[in-house]
Scaffold this motif. Structure first.
Motif, PDB file in Angstrom:
ATOM      1  N   HIS A 186       0.833  -1.205   0.000  1.00 26.32           N
ATOM      2  CA  HIS A 186       0.000   0.000   0.000  1.00 26.32           C
ATOM      3  C   HIS A 186       0.857   1.239   0.000  1.00 26.32           C
ATOM      4  CE1 HIS A 186      -3.621  -2.226   0.311  1.00 26.32           C
ATOM      5  NE2 HIS A 186      -2.942  -3.065   1.063  1.00 26.32           N
ATOM      6  N   TRP A 187       0.429   2.251  -0.734  1.00 26.70           N
ATOM      7  CA  TRP A 187       1.237   3.462  -0.804  1.00 26.70           C
ATOM      8  C   TRP A 187       1.251   4.166   0.544  1.00 26.70           C
ATOM      9  CZ3 TRP A 187      -2.250   7.660  -0.587  1.00 26.70           C
ATOM     10  CH2 TRP A 187      -3.538   7.396  -1.032  1.00 26.70           C
ATOM     11  N   PRO A 188       2.418   4.684   0.915  1.00 32.96           N
ATOM     12  CA  PRO A 188       2.544   5.308   2.227  1.00 32.96           C
ATOM     13  C   PRO A 188       1.610   6.520   2.305  1.00 32.96           C
ATOM     14  CG  PRO A 188       4.642   5.385   1.010  1.00 32.96           C
ATOM     15  CD  PRO A 188       3.630   4.774   0.103  1.00 32.96           C
ATOM     16  N   GLY A 189       1.023   6.741   3.429  1.00 32.62           N
ATOM     17  CA  GLY A 189       0.159   7.906   3.575  1.00 32.62           C
ATOM     18  C   GLY A 189      -1.299   7.628   3.273  1.00 32.62           C
ATOM     19  N   LYS A 190      -1.597   6.464   2.691  1.00 40.34           N
ATOM     20  CA  LYS A 190      -2.983   6.168   2.310  1.00 40.34           C
ATOM     21  C   LYS A 190      -3.924   6.146   3.528  1.00 40.34           C
ATOM     22  CE  LYS A 190      -5.811   2.582   0.129  1.00 40.34           C
ATOM     23  NZ  LYS A 190      -5.818   1.195  -0.353  1.00 40.34           N
ATOM     24  N   SER A 191      -3.506   5.444   4.583  1.00 41.27           N
ATOM     25  CA  SER A 191      -4.395   5.313   5.747  1.00 41.27           C
ATOM     26  C   SER A 191      -4.592   6.673   6.418  1.00 41.27           C
ATOM     27  CB  SER A 191      -3.842   4.292   6.738  1.00 41.27           C
ATOM     28  OG  SER A 191      -2.670   4.777   7.340  1.00 41.27           O
ATOM     29  N   TRP A 192      -3.531   7.485   6.420  1.00 39.75           N
ATOM     30  CA  TRP A 192      -3.617   8.830   7.000  1.00 39.75           C
ATOM     31  C   TRP A 192      -4.612   9.683   6.203  1.00 39.75           C
ATOM     32  CZ3 TRP A 192      -2.460  13.610   4.830  1.00 39.75           C
ATOM     33  CH2 TRP A 192      -2.439  14.687   5.733  1.00 39.75           C
ATOM     34  N   TYR A 194      -7.036   8.715   4.077  1.00 34.07           N
ATOM     35  CA  TYR A 194      -8.415   8.206   4.168  1.00 34.07           C
ATOM     36  C   TYR A 194      -9.075   8.644   5.470  1.00 34.07           C
ATOM     37  CZ  TYR A 194      -8.454   5.165   0.050  1.00 34.07           C
ATOM     38  OH  TYR A 194      -8.466   4.675  -1.228  1.00 34.07           O
ATOM     39  N   ASP A 195      -8.296   8.622   6.531  1.00 32.81           N
ATOM     40  CA  ASP A 195      -8.829   9.053   7.822  1.00 32.81           C
ATOM     41  C   ASP A 195      -9.160  10.544   7.775  1.00 32.81           C
ATOM     42  OD1 ASP A 195      -9.548   9.097  10.497  1.00 32.81           O
ATOM     43  OD2 ASP A 195      -7.486   9.364  11.192  1.00 32.81           O
ATOM     44  N   LYS A 196      -8.227  11.332   7.236  1.00 33.50           N
ATOM     45  CA  LYS A 196      -8.430  12.789   7.144  1.00 33.50           C
ATOM     46  C   LYS A 196      -9.640  13.132   6.270  1.00 33.50           C
ATOM     47  CE  LYS A 196      -5.371  14.829   9.644  1.00 33.50           C
ATOM     48  NZ  LYS A 196      -5.764  13.983  10.773  1.00 33.50           N
ATOM     49  N   LEU A 197      -9.820  12.374   5.198  1.00 32.27           N
ATOM     50  CA  LEU A 197     -10.936  12.645   4.277  1.00 32.27           C
ATOM     51  C   LEU A 197     -12.272  12.118   4.800  1.00 32.27           C
ATOM     52  CD1 LEU A 197      -9.259  11.743   0.844  1.00 32.27           C
ATOM     53  CD2 LEU A 197      -9.779  14.033   1.716  1.00 32.27           C
ATOM     54  N   GLY A 198     -12.208  11.359   5.889  1.00 29.87           N
ATOM     55  CA  GLY A 198     -13.437  10.789   6.444  1.00 29.87           C
ATOM     56  C   GLY A 198     -13.900   9.539   5.713  1.00 29.87           C
ATOM     57  N   VAL A 199     -13.037   8.961   4.869  1.00 32.73           N
ATOM     58  CA  VAL A 199     -13.373   7.699   4.189  1.00 32.73           C
ATOM     59  C   VAL A 199     -13.463   6.586   5.225  1.00 32.73           C
ATOM     60  CG1 VAL A 199     -12.559   5.994   2.481  1.00 32.73           C
ATOM     61  CG2 VAL A 199     -12.219   8.444   2.071  1.00 32.73           C
ATOM     62  N   THR A 200     -12.578   6.646   6.222  1.00 34.20           N
ATOM     63  CA  THR A 200     -12.581   5.652   7.301  1.00 34.20           C
ATOM     64  C   THR A 200     -12.850   6.342   8.634  1.00 34.20           C
ATOM     65  OG1 THR A 200     -10.187   5.912   7.595  1.00 34.20           O
ATOM     66  CG2 THR A 200     -10.908   4.132   6.153  1.00 34.20           C
ATOM     67  N   GLY A 202     -11.298   6.552  11.713  1.00 36.85           N
ATOM     68  CA  GLY A 202     -10.011   6.211  12.319  1.00 36.85           C
ATOM     69  C   GLY A 202      -9.084   5.634  11.257  1.00 36.85           C
ATOM     70  N   ARG A 203      -7.810   5.485  11.631  1.00 36.15           N
ATOM     71  CA  ARG A 203      -6.823   5.058  10.634  1.00 36.15           C
ATOM     72  C   ARG A 203      -6.785   3.563  10.454  1.00 36.15           C
ATOM     73  NH1 ARG A 203      -1.069   8.234  10.731  1.00 36.15           N
ATOM     74  NH2 ARG A 203      -0.510   6.644   9.220  1.00 36.15           N
ATOM     75  N   ARG A 204      -6.716   3.140   9.189  1.00 37.05           N
ATOM     76  CA  ARG A 204      -6.518   1.717   8.913  1.00 37.05           C
ATOM     77  C   ARG A 204      -5.114   1.313   9.326  1.00 37.05           C
ATOM     78  NH1 ARG A 204      -8.498   1.260   2.673  1.00 37.05           N
ATOM     79  NH2 ARG A 204     -10.735   1.441   3.038  1.00 37.05           N
ATOM     80  N   SER A 205      -5.000   0.142   9.920  1.00 40.46           N
ATOM     81  CA  SER A 205      -3.683  -0.431  10.216  1.00 40.46           C
ATOM     82  C   SER A 205      -3.256  -1.259   9.003  1.00 40.46           C
ATOM     83  CB  SER A 205      -3.775  -1.319  11.449  1.00 40.46           C
ATOM     84  OG  SER A 205      -4.710  -2.351  11.205  1.00 40.46           O
ATOM     85  N   LEU A 206      -2.005  -1.720   9.024  1.00 40.93           N
ATOM     86  CA  LEU A 206      -1.560  -2.628   7.955  1.00 40.93           C
ATOM     87  C   LEU A 206      -2.462  -3.857   7.901  1.00 40.93           C
ATOM     88  CD1 LEU A 206       2.335  -2.692   8.253  1.00 40.93           C
ATOM     89  CD2 LEU A 206       0.960  -1.919   6.299  1.00 40.93           C
ATOM     90  N   TYR A 207      -2.909  -4.294   9.082  1.00 45.73           N
ATOM     91  CA  TYR A 207      -3.833  -5.440   9.141  1.00 45.73           C
ATOM     92  C   TYR A 207      -5.092  -5.169   8.315  1.00 45.73           C
ATOM     93  CZ  TYR A 207      -7.421  -8.573  11.002  1.00 45.73           C
ATOM     94  OH  TYR A 207      -8.441  -9.478  11.121  1.00 45.73           O
ATOM     95  N   ASP A 208      -5.688  -3.975   8.500  1.00 46.32           N
ATOM     96  CA  ASP A 208      -6.921  -3.655   7.766  1.00 46.32           C
ATOM     97  C   ASP A 208      -6.679  -3.627   6.263  1.00 46.32           C
ATOM     98  OD1 ASP A 208      -8.861  -3.083   9.995  1.00 46.32           O
ATOM     99  OD2 ASP A 208      -7.255  -1.715  10.532  1.00 46.32           O
ATOM    100  N   GLU A 209      -5.550  -3.020   5.858  1.00 50.50           N
ATOM    101  CA  GLU A 209      -5.227  -2.959   4.421  1.00 50.50           C
ATOM    102  C   GLU A 209      -5.078  -4.367   3.849  1.00 50.50           C
ATOM    103  OE1 GLU A 209      -5.512  -0.357   2.787  1.00 50.50           O
ATOM    104  OE2 GLU A 209      -4.813   1.397   3.895  1.00 50.50           O
TER     105      GLU A 209
END
Ligand code: SIN
Ligand code: FE
Length: 290
Positions: A186-192, A194-200, A202-209
């Motif tokens: 996964h590209w670095p920064g994706k979970s950050w 997505y969290d900021k945009l409200g897609v998720t 809270g932040r996805r962990s590597l486990y979630d990805e």
């Protein structure tokens, strides 16, 4: 393959249940079996039987859902008293399912999450492959990071005449071993982001990805869908079943009118935490995933 379906002869929603039966339940559940309760039915009143109609759904979402914390129901076409009646039925089911799970299993802190009602015939649905639950998959939530927590689901077939049919696939570890090398990093920064945009939430962990990638890769692989080992289970009308859907590969082939209650729990609650998907994936990848 080990026995995938384990029948437990419960005929009542409230315990106390026999100690040997409870020990068997948790061991079978955690090794990835489906606990099947052939004699346990969720009964509907005559008024509630009117909800056995695909038109109670709004036609957009797959399922009608109820948030037990707020009491808010989503994706139903019903309004007013009828909506209240459906929400009350779902709430009664969720409460009974929670009582049973608490009594049957040794977990001290099980979170009762969403309750769902699934009033649309599975067979005729058409969706994109990624959201098609007629394809074998493990459950992973795109917008709700679990960070290793488990997804446990309790189902009831409330259709008067039709079985709900599933396929259940190979053990999680076999599946993960085959698919992990195929998962793209996964590209670095994706979970950050997505969290900021409200897609998720809270932040996805590597486990979630990883779990989301495994879910998607399995559904998109038609060879896997056709040729991987699986077994058909027909859940007859008037029965219930309980399964860790983040671990057990499953596909719903057909059926109408099911109720479902989701539970979340920490891996540390498990009798055998090493069996949790996060532990298996950490072992196979040699990485810490949260
Ligand atoms: C699923 O969790 O994939 C669907 C199961 C069902 O609705 O029977
Ligand atoms: Fe699923």
């Amino acid at each position: 393959m080990p026995e995938i379906i384990e029948s437990l002869p419960l005929d009542g929603w409230t315990g106390p249940y026999d100690a040997a039966l409870k020990a068997r339940a948790v061991a079978d559940l955690e090794r990835g079996a489906v606990l099947f309760f052939p004699k346990l039915a969720f009964s509907l009143s005559d008024a509630e039987k009117k909800f056995l109609d695909a038109k109670v759904a709004d036609g957009k979402a797959k399922n009608i859902s109820l948030d037990p914390a707020s009491g808010k129901m989503q994706a139903s076409s019903l309004t007013g008293e009828k909506a209240q009646g459906l929400a009350a039925m779902m709430e009664r089911f969720g409460g009974q399912a929670a009582g049973l799970v608490q009594e049957l299993l040794p977990y001290r802190a099980v979170e009762r999450a969403r309750t769902s009602f699934r009033p649309v015939q599975v067979k005729g649905r058409s969706y994109s492959k990624i959201s098609d639950d007629r394809l074998l998959h493990i459950d992973a939530f795109p917008s709700r990071p679990m960070r290793g927590r488990r997804i446990l689901r309790f189902f009831a077939n409330v259709a008067p005449g039709a079985a709900r049919s599933w396929h259940v696939g190979e053990p999680f570890e076999d599946f993960a071993r085959a698919f992990l090398p195929r998962v793209e990093p996964h590209w670095p920064g994706k979970s950050w982001l997505y969290d900021k945009l409200g897609v998720t939430h809270g932040r996805r962990s590597l486990y979630d990805e990883l779990m989301l990638s495994l879910h998607d890769t399995a559904k998109l692989d038609s060879g896997f869908q056709e040729n991987s080992p699986h077994q058909r289970i027909d859940f007859p009308p008037g029965c219930c079943w309980l399964v860790f859907t983040d671990q057990v590969l499953h596909a719903a082939l057909g059926g109408e009118f099911a109720l479902e209650q989701t539970f979340h729990l920490d891996v540390s609650e498990m009798a055998e935490p090493e069996r949790a998907p996060i532990k298996v994936l950490e072992r196979l990848s040699g990485k810490s995933l949260v």
